[in-house]
Design a protein around this motif. Structure first.
Motif, short mmCIF file in Angstrom:
data_model
loop_
_atom_site.label_atom_id
_atom_site.label_comp_id
_atom_site.label_asym_id
_atom_site.label_seq_id
_atom_site.Cartn_x
_atom_site.Cartn_y
_atom_site.Cartn_z
N ALA A 129 73.90 45.04 3.80
CA ALA A 129 75.05 45.22 3.20
C ALA A 129 76.04 46.21 3.77
CB ALA A 129 74.93 45.58 1.62
N THR A 130 75.57 47.25 4.34
CA THR A 130 76.37 48.36 5.17
C THR A 130 76.88 47.73 6.53
OG1 THR A 130 75.09 49.88 4.19
CG2 THR A 130 76.53 50.65 5.94
N ARG A 131 76.18 47.03 6.93
CA ARG A 131 76.75 46.23 8.20
C ARG A 131 77.96 45.22 7.90
NH1 ARG A 131 76.62 41.64 10.92
NH2 ARG A 131 75.55 40.41 9.28
N GLY A 150 74.00 40.06 12.66
CA GLY A 150 73.74 41.22 13.22
C GLY A 150 72.07 41.48 13.73
N SER A 151 72.18 42.34 14.87
CA SER A 151 71.05 42.31 15.55
C SER A 151 70.81 43.94 15.83
CB SER A 151 70.65 41.54 16.84
OG SER A 151 70.79 40.25 16.58
N LYS A 163 74.21 45.30 16.77
CA LYS A 163 75.20 44.48 17.47
C LYS A 163 75.54 43.31 16.68
CE LYS A 163 74.53 41.02 21.30
NZ LYS A 163 73.72 40.54 22.51
N ASN A 164 76.91 42.88 16.55
CA ASN A 164 77.32 42.01 15.57
C ASN A 164 77.94 41.01 16.26
OD1 ASN A 164 77.08 43.62 12.87
ND2 ASN A 164 78.12 45.03 14.24
N LYS A 165 77.62 39.70 16.14
CA LYS A 165 78.21 38.50 16.54
C LYS A 165 78.97 37.71 15.69
CE LYS A 165 74.63 37.52 20.21
NZ LYS A 165 73.72 36.50 20.84
N PRO A 166 80.33 38.18 15.45
CA PRO A 166 81.27 37.41 14.56
C PRO A 166 81.22 35.83 14.85
CG PRO A 166 82.37 39.19 15.63
CD PRO A 166 81.21 39.04 16.46
N ALA A 167 81.33 35.15 13.79
CA ALA A 167 81.95 33.79 13.89
C ALA A 167 83.00 33.42 14.93
CB ALA A 167 82.07 33.06 12.68
N LYS A 168 83.86 34.27 14.72
CA LYS A 168 85.14 34.14 15.72
C LYS A 168 85.59 35.54 16.33
CE LYS A 168 87.40 30.55 13.18
NZ LYS A 168 88.73 30.03 12.48
N GLY A 169 85.72 35.67 17.72
CA GLY A 169 86.36 37.18 18.30
C GLY A 169 84.89 37.64 19.09
N SER A 170 85.13 38.80 19.56
CA SER A 170 84.04 39.12 20.40
C SER A 170 82.90 40.05 19.80
CB SER A 170 84.76 40.15 21.61
OG SER A 170 85.35 41.29 20.99
N ILE A 171 81.91 40.35 20.44
CA ILE A 171 81.01 41.08 19.96
C ILE A 171 81.52 42.79 19.70
CG2 ILE A 171 78.82 42.33 20.80
CD1 ILE A 171 78.47 39.32 20.34
#
Length: 313
Positions: A129-131, A150-151, A163-171
């Protein structure tokens, strides 16, 4: 500890932990990103048993200390942080399932055994939730519109990252505790990991499952930003190998602040230091609190803190 005592401790741990060792995903084999530290299941039954015994022993001992009463009878839920199985996140849960704390465990490569990287009350590392809130704030979106995966990336308490991988955009890299966006790219994280890996590993100390806490000091909370001695050329407290000056200051109930400049001095962490735990192997964990009263208390090895920052009186 004799054989009977070991069997009793193991039996108690297994009764408590049967439903609780959590598998949070499988390693993705040859296609795994070398920076991705997704939760993976612990495959070795021997490793599971060892971790169960250690975690339940530590929780029982920590539960005796001021502020940790809620840990009495709590159960650990263990997931690997990784790639590999060298570190684990232990969520401390009440029978209701509520998370009331955490422990990060590291396998000691030389000589074997396990070290406690950190532990804490209240808000815990790698809370989903915080992430999500952090990603939403960083992308000026909402938790619903800022979809991402998130990893966890973990080396030590001052290099704990989502480490967040958005559906759109950069890491996007965010702080594992607060969710705050970090001025850090994947490549920069990897370089910092390689730079600090040996330094942090050298500071690890094995904590046996039956280890006792020899001393605990708990002081009142205070605003870490009430004074800013690092901006006024104040002299930090002596950072000797055993942290004697810092421990003495805390025993005298003085208000001690800790600060660490990270990521090429682009970000400064600041905490108030409100006590410590000294284990019987003489390893001291300093109690850190932020200016956000909701984040709880975080116990981090004093040796690591002095390696990467400074304490001020």
């Amino acid at each position: 500890m004799n054989a009977n005592a070991k069997r009793l401790l193991l039996s108690a741990a297994l009764l408590m932990l049967t439903p609780l060792l959590a598998a949070a995903g499988n390693a993705s084999g040859a296609h795994a990103d070398k920076l991705t530290a997704a939760h993976v299941s612990v495959s070795s039954s021997d490793r599971q048993t060892e971790l169960a015994v250690h975690a339940s022993g530590w929780i029982a001992e920590i539960a005796k200390q001021p502020g940790f009463k809620a840990w009495r009878g709590a159960q650990p839920e263990i997931t690997a942080l990784g790639p590999g199985t060298h570190s684990w996140l232990v969520l401390v849960k009440q029978p209701t399932g509520a998370v009331i704390g955490y422990i990060v465990v590291q396998a000691v490569q030389e000589g074997g055994g396990y070290a406690i990287e950190e532990y804490g009350l209240g808000q815990y590392l790698y809370d989903e939730a915080t992430r999500k809130r952090g990603v939403a704030q960083a992308t000026n979106g909402t938790e619903e519109t800022s979809e991402s995966v998130g990893s966890p990336l973990y080396l030590h308490p001052l290099l704990a990252v989502w480490k967040n991988k958005p559906a759109k955009g950069s890491i996007l890299l965010t702080d594992a505790m607060s969710g705050e966006s970090l001025p850090l790219t994947e490549n920069q994280w990897l370089k910092l990991y390689k730079k600090e890996e040996q330094r942090s590993a050298a500071l690890l100390s094995v904590v046996p499952p039956a280890a006792k806490l020899a001393r605990a000091v708990s002081n009142s909370s205070f605003d870490p930003y009430g004074l800013l001695p690092w901006l006024t050329n104040a002299v930090p407290l002596s950072a000797d190998s055993n942290g004697k000056a810092i421990v003495r200051a805390l025993e005298e109930k003085r208000q001690i602040r800790y600060t660490s400049e990270r990521f090429d001095d682009k970000m400064r962490y600041v905490w108030s230091v409100t006590g410590f735990h000294r284990w019987e192997n003489n390893v001291v964990y300093a109690a850190l609190e932020s200016d956000d009263s909701e984040t709880g208390k975080r116990f981090v090895p004093l040796a690591l803190l002095t390696e990467f920052g400074a304490f001020y009186d």
